[in-house]
Design an enzyme around this catalytic site. Sequence first.
Site, PDB file in Angstrom:
ATOM      1  N   ALA A  16       1.149  12.945   4.358  1.00 29.50           N
ATOM      2  CA  ALA A  16      -0.281  13.296   2.781  1.00 29.50           C
ATOM      3  C   ALA A  16       0.066  12.632   1.758  1.00 29.50           C
ATOM      4  O   ALA A  16      -0.026  12.472   0.466  1.00 29.50           O
ATOM      5  CB  ALA A  16       0.576  14.399   2.338  1.00 29.50           C
ATOM      6  N   GLY A  17      -0.095  10.876   1.654  1.00 28.91           N
ATOM      7  CA  GLY A  17      -0.283   9.945   1.265  1.00 28.91           C
ATOM      8  C   GLY A  17      -1.739   9.071   1.727  1.00 28.91           C
ATOM      9  O   GLY A  17      -2.649  10.342   1.342  1.00 28.91           O
ATOM     10  N   GLY A  18      -1.809   8.236   1.134  1.00 30.01           N
ATOM     11  CA  GLY A  18      -3.166   7.920   0.903  1.00 30.01           C
ATOM     12  C   GLY A  18      -4.352   7.514   1.373  1.00 30.01           C
ATOM     13  O   GLY A  18      -5.195   8.276   1.635  1.00 30.01           O
ATOM     14  N   LYS A  54      -3.877   1.442  -3.945  1.00 32.16           N
ATOM     15  CA  LYS A  54      -5.505   1.869  -3.551  1.00 32.16           C
ATOM     16  C   LYS A  54      -5.873   2.756  -4.562  1.00 32.16           C
ATOM     17  O   LYS A  54      -6.815   2.903  -4.859  1.00 32.16           O
ATOM     18  CB  LYS A  54      -5.158   1.581  -2.218  1.00 32.16           C
ATOM     19  N   LYS A  69      -3.751  -9.097   8.027  1.00 29.00           N
ATOM     20  CA  LYS A  69      -4.833  -9.473   8.225  1.00 29.00           C
ATOM     21  C   LYS A  69      -7.121  -9.606   7.789  1.00 29.00           C
ATOM     22  O   LYS A  69      -7.368 -10.170   8.963  1.00 29.00           O
ATOM     23  CB  LYS A  69      -5.472  -8.962  10.013  1.00 29.00           C
TER      24      LYS A  69
END
Length: 262
Positions: A121-123, A63, A15
């Site tokens: 526990a990711g980015g 990222k 978006k």
Amino acid sequence: MKKFALFGNPVAHSKSPRMHNLAFQNLFVDAFYGRILLETSDLLIEKFNFFNLSGANVTVPFKENIIQVCHEAHEDARSIGAANTIIKQGDNMIAYNTDAPGFMLAIKEFGKINNAIIIGAGGTARAISYILNKNNIKVDILNRSDKKRNNFVNFDFYTPQNFKIKTYDLVINTTPAGLINNELPINKEILIDIIKNAKFAFDAVYDIETPFLNLAKFYSLKYKDGKDMLLYQGVLAFNIFTSNKFDFSKVEQIMRFALDLK
Ligand code: NDP
């Protein structure tokens, strides 16, 4: 005309072009925001220069990698180890993270929070744990597996196998559980114990009411999905793109409209 874009894979669903283009249009900024499908992160600089961009956003799965390909990173992005916004200054590319402050703005309406537990526990968990910690809110991490423990050395990190119930003001889901299936992010018994004792729940997922948020609703917690986080990371990125020339609340109002938010 200045050009901006979103890099990611996939990017079709995003978006961000709608949010930024509506803001450029309403604020009479001679600029355009597109989307660019990126195969690998090492192509980012080449494509950025080829399209002669002034700035960009970066989404999944790049990222973390863009920190390495940019010349400089703002303190928050460097500490988190991930960025979602790039701006070109002279010949240099500077990386910023607006997900983290965007999250803080999204939970402002909850009021005072002393401690929180992040599931996943990711980015996104890295960004949220960093900013909560910076705001003196004690954070624990609970993840289905142990493999990302090393990214959270400053936090108490649990898996369902060693988790002992504690009381938290805020419980946050940063896993995609519930997005494409009907799953909870962690064992139901553990989650109920956490939610029963909590005041607030936040889900980074947006557009659907996940089983996690349904459970929070069932136990009468005040809860929010991730749409305001998406909104505020966009407003903050827009302000970086336009050198803070515009009133925050004006940009927020336009982007709220772009996202069909009240
Ligand atoms: P990552 O892939 O980096 O991390 C996902 C984490 O969730 C991992 O720790 C993983 O566990 C865990 N996980 C994945 N699938 C499941 C599952 N089915 N059940 C339980 N745990 C699971 O993702 P991100 O951190 O980048 O993004 C997470 C979510 O946040 C996404 O849904 C994304 O759309 C949303 N998001 C929202 C934003 C907003 O503005 N609202 C901004 C950024 C992200 P393991 O370590 O074991 O693999």
